[in-house]
Design an enzyme around this catalytic site. Structure first.
Site, PDB file in Angstrom:
ATOM      1  N   SER A 119      74.983  65.393  41.632  1.00 26.40           N
ATOM      2  CA  SER A 119      73.998  66.098  42.716  1.00 26.40           C
ATOM      3  C   SER A 119      74.488  67.426  43.165  1.00 26.40           C
ATOM      4  O   SER A 119      73.608  68.238  43.903  1.00 26.40           O
ATOM      5  CB  SER A 119      73.661  64.819  43.624  1.00 26.40           C
ATOM      6  N   HIS A 142      69.752  66.615  36.128  1.00 24.23           N
ATOM      7  CA  HIS A 142      69.938  65.748  37.695  1.00 24.23           C
ATOM      8  C   HIS A 142      68.712  64.881  38.038  1.00 24.23           C
ATOM      9  O   HIS A 142      67.393  65.433  37.867  1.00 24.23           O
ATOM     10  CB  HIS A 142      69.948  66.711  38.813  1.00 24.23           C
ATOM     11  N   GLU A 154      65.849  67.826  37.206  1.00 20.46           N
ATOM     12  CA  GLU A 154      66.281  69.175  37.284  1.00 20.46           C
ATOM     13  C   GLU A 154      67.311  69.509  35.977  1.00 20.46           C
ATOM     14  O   GLU A 154      68.118  68.583  35.688  1.00 20.46           O
ATOM     15  CB  GLU A 154      67.026  69.386  38.588  1.00 20.46           C
ATOM     16  N   ASN A 192      68.410  69.235  46.288  1.00 20.58           N
ATOM     17  CA  ASN A 192      69.371  69.087  47.440  1.00 20.58           C
ATOM     18  C   ASN A 192      69.665  70.263  48.353  1.00 20.58           C
ATOM     19  O   ASN A 192      69.816  70.004  49.489  1.00 20.58           O
ATOM     20  CB  ASN A 192      70.605  68.399  46.990  1.00 20.58           C
TER      21      ASN A 192
HETATM   22  N1  3HC Z   1      61.977  49.688  38.773  1.00 20.58           N
HETATM   23  C1  3HC Z   1      60.840  49.303  38.686  1.00 20.58           C
HETATM   24  N2  3HC Z   1      59.825  49.417  39.508  1.00 20.58           N
HETATM   25  C2  3HC Z   1      60.130  50.016  40.872  1.00 20.58           C
HETATM   26  C3  3HC Z   1      61.585  50.410  41.007  1.00 20.58           C
HETATM   27  C4  3HC Z   1      62.533  50.261  40.173  1.00 20.58           C
HETATM   28  N3  3HC Z   1      63.695  50.366  40.101  1.00 20.58           N
HETATM   29  N4  3HC Z   1      61.780  50.535  42.387  1.00 20.58           N
HETATM   30  C5  3HC Z   1      60.590  50.402  42.903  1.00 20.58           C
HETATM   31  N5  3HC Z   1      59.517  50.088  41.927  1.00 20.58           N
HETATM   32  C6  3HC Z   1      57.964  49.982  42.154  1.00 20.58           C
HETATM   33  C7  3HC Z   1      57.722  48.770  42.883  1.00 20.58           C
HETATM   34  O1  3HC Z   1      57.803  47.535  42.304  1.00 20.58           O
HETATM   35  C8  3HC Z   1      56.498  48.828  43.503  1.00 20.58           C
HETATM   36  O2  3HC Z   1      55.346  48.746  42.427  1.00 20.58           O
HETATM   37  P1  3HC Z   1      54.121  48.506  43.011  1.00 20.58           P
HETATM   38  O3  3HC Z   1      53.480  49.695  43.931  1.00 20.58           O
HETATM   39  O4  3HC Z   1      53.204  48.434  41.815  1.00 20.58           O
HETATM   40  O5  3HC Z   1      54.059  47.072  43.821  1.00 20.58           O
HETATM   41  C9  3HC Z   1      56.513  50.479  43.690  1.00 20.58           C
HETATM   42  O6  3HC Z   1      57.598  51.304  42.889  1.00 20.58           O
HETATM   43  C10 3HC Z   1      56.622  50.905  44.976  1.00 20.58           C
HETATM   44  O7  3HC Z   1      57.714  50.294  45.499  1.00 20.58           O
HETATM   45  P2  3HC Z   1      57.864  49.331  46.996  1.00 20.58           P
HETATM   46  O8  3HC Z   1      56.401  48.855  47.146  1.00 20.58           O
HETATM   47  O9  3HC Z   1      59.004  48.713  47.032  1.00 20.58           O
HETATM   48  O10 3HC Z   1      58.185  50.659  48.063  1.00 20.58           O
HETATM   49  P3  3HC Z   1      57.526  51.943  48.219  1.00 20.58           P
HETATM   50  O11 3HC Z   1      56.015  52.126  47.957  1.00 20.58           O
HETATM   51  O12 3HC Z   1      58.132  52.358  49.518  1.00 20.58           O
HETATM   52  O13 3HC Z   1      58.193  52.875  46.950  1.00 20.58           O
HETATM   53  C11 3HC Z   1      59.921  54.338  46.370  1.00 20.58           C
HETATM   54  C12 3HC Z   1      59.495  52.777  46.704  1.00 20.58           C
HETATM   55  C13 3HC Z   1      59.260  54.554  45.191  1.00 20.58           C
HETATM   56  C14 3HC Z   1      61.330  54.275  46.560  1.00 20.58           C
HETATM   57  C15 3HC Z   1      59.228  55.262  47.328  1.00 20.58           C
HETATM   58  O14 3HC Z   1      59.378  54.853  48.850  1.00 20.58           O
HETATM   59  C16 3HC Z   1      59.614  56.394  47.395  1.00 20.58           C
HETATM   60  O15 3HC Z   1      59.357  57.217  46.390  1.00 20.58           O
HETATM   61  N6  3HC Z   1      60.714  56.991  47.938  1.00 20.58           N
HETATM   62  C17 3HC Z   1      61.554  58.274  48.273  1.00 20.58           C
HETATM   63  C18 3HC Z   1      62.562  58.169  46.973  1.00 20.58           C
HETATM   64  C19 3HC Z   1      63.182  59.651  47.009  1.00 20.58           C
HETATM   65  O16 3HC Z   1      62.916  60.802  47.824  1.00 20.58           O
HETATM   66  N7  3HC Z   1      64.179  59.723  46.087  1.00 20.58           N
HETATM   67  C20 3HC Z   1      64.901  60.719  45.659  1.00 20.58           C
HETATM   68  C21 3HC Z   1      66.313  60.606  46.679  1.00 20.58           C
HETATM   69  S1  3HC Z   1      67.365  61.930  46.647  1.00 20.58           S
HETATM   70  C22 3HC Z   1      68.028  61.697  45.007  1.00 20.58           C
HETATM   71  O17 3HC Z   1      67.909  60.720  44.349  1.00 20.58           O
HETATM   72  C23 3HC Z   1      69.061  62.857  44.500  1.00 20.58           C
HETATM   73  C24 3HC Z   1      70.308  62.700  44.831  1.00 20.58           C
HETATM   74  O18 3HC Z   1      71.067  63.649  44.507  1.00 20.58           O
HETATM   75  C25 3HC Z   1      70.752  62.298  46.372  1.00 20.58           C
END
Ligand code: 3HC
Length: 297
Positions: A119, A142, A154, A192
């Site tokens: 990252s 990424h 990315e 990032n």
């Molecule tokens: N596998 C399968 N399904 C999954 C899953 C996984 N690993 N994780 C979540 N889901 C599914 C859930 O089952 C749910 O399905 P449904 O809507 O059909 O019931 C759906 O995804 C949504 O999950 P939740 O209801 O638990 O919760 P949310 O609606 O809040 O969604 C999230 C979860 C997708 C994580 C959403 O909150 C989100 O997009 N958050 C932001 C995540 C983000 O910004 N990620 C990037 C981080 S930065 C990074 O990674 C880079 C690093 O370098 C720092």
């Protein structure tokens, strides 16, 4: 060059998600971990995620089995020798990564593309651990957490990346079902570079008493339509990881916006890493689905 067999290094949160995504896209995937236990833990995560997709009807029970059948776990580097691309998602430690790439360079076929999921570390610094020919076949890929859900990848090029290799990687990103964006090897790439100062600023806003944890999160969630507020996102990414990335970016650019705020440092020192340790800006230990804000000031 056509990519058929994918190697993944590391079966942690990111590695397991990448392996699952590649297998779901129809690739044969070999995942290498240091121990069988770590491998098994990663595969349990994959099975849980596949079960979620099957429950929702996104995939059928047959597809679930087929995807699982395309995945093999191993502790041997040798099992990666004939892969067309290797995606590395091991610990964010430059020396460990360079050492791993040095070994793989000797082992893998000359055509194998090397891709790091780092990252914030420099792709160029990893690349120089390999031979001159491999350096042209070295890129960044990424992914974002949770990998099976997040649509972005990315695709990062260095000043030595061969054009045809780069286009193969962009196309591979599309075949994984992701939207590839093109980025150059500048610390933090696109996401990032923009996300980290935003997350750090939300902590500074908390420190300065602009709003409470819940109000800062609700402000950005409901005011801007983000899926999570910035403090919840910090807990989700891991505050230790966020701190580590911020330090690397601050050291690279020497700009205040990348400097980790004192509160973040203290939380990491105190073991408040976010979701993974049970406590961060919120306490997840009682009811993980309805965490309560911590009293941090
Ligand atoms: N596998 C399968 N399904 C999954 C899953 C996984 N690993 N994780 C979540 N889901 C599914 C859930 O089952 C749910 O399905 P449904 O809507 O059909 O019931 C759906 O995804 C949504 O999950 P939740 O209801 O638990 O919760 P949310 O609606 O809040 O969604 C999230 C979860 C997708 C994580 C959403 O909150 C989100 O997009 N958050 C932001 C995540 C983000 O910004 N990620 C990037 C981080 S930065 C990074 O990674 C880079 C690093 O370098 C720092």
């Amino acid at each position: 060059m056509e990519i058929k067999k994918v190697g993944v290094l590391g079966c942690g949160l990111m590695g397991s998600g990448i392996a699952q995504t590649a297998a779901a896209a129809g690739f044969e995937v070999v995942v290498r971990e240091v121990t069988n236990e770590l491998c098994e833990r990663g595969f349990q995560g994959i099975e849980k995620s596949l079960a979620k997709f099957a429950e929702k009807g996104t995939i059928t029970a047959d597809q679930q089995r087929e995807i699982r059948g395309r995945l093999t776990g191993t502790t041997e580097f040798n099992a990666l020798a004939d892969c067309d691309i290797i995606i590395e998602a091991i610990i964010e430690n430059l020396d460990t990564k360079r050492d791993t790439y040095r070994q793989l360079d000797e082992l893998c076929k000359p055509e194998t593309i090397f891709a790091s999921n780092t990252s914030s570390l420099s792709i160029t610094e990893m690349m120089t651990a390999t031979s001159a020919a491999r350096q042209q076949r070295f890129i960044g890929l990424h992914f974002f957490n949770p990998v099976p859900i997040m649509k972005l990848v990315e695709v990062v090029k260095t000043i030595l990346t061969d054009e045809a290799v780069y286009e193969t990687a962009v196309d591979f990103g599309k075949r994984l079902g992701k939207v590839p964006v093109r980025a150059s090897d500048k610390t933090g790439f696109i996401v990032n570079r923009l996300l980290v100062p935003y997350m750090l600023d939300s902590i500074r806003a908390l420190e300065e008493g602009v709003g409470s944890i819940v109000d800062i999160d609700n402000a950005m969630k409901l005011g801007c339509g983000y899926p999570m507020g910035p403090l919840t996102l910090g807990d989700f990414v891991g505050l230790d990881t966020t701190y580590y990335i911020a330090e690397i970016m601050f050291n690279e650019f020497r700009e205040k916006r990348f400097a980790p705020p004192p509160l973040l440092k203290r939380m990491v020192l105190a073991g408040l890493y976010g979701r993974k340790s049970g406590r961060g800006f919120y306490d997840y230990t009682v009811d993980p689905k309805n965490p309560t804000p911590m009293n941090l000031l």
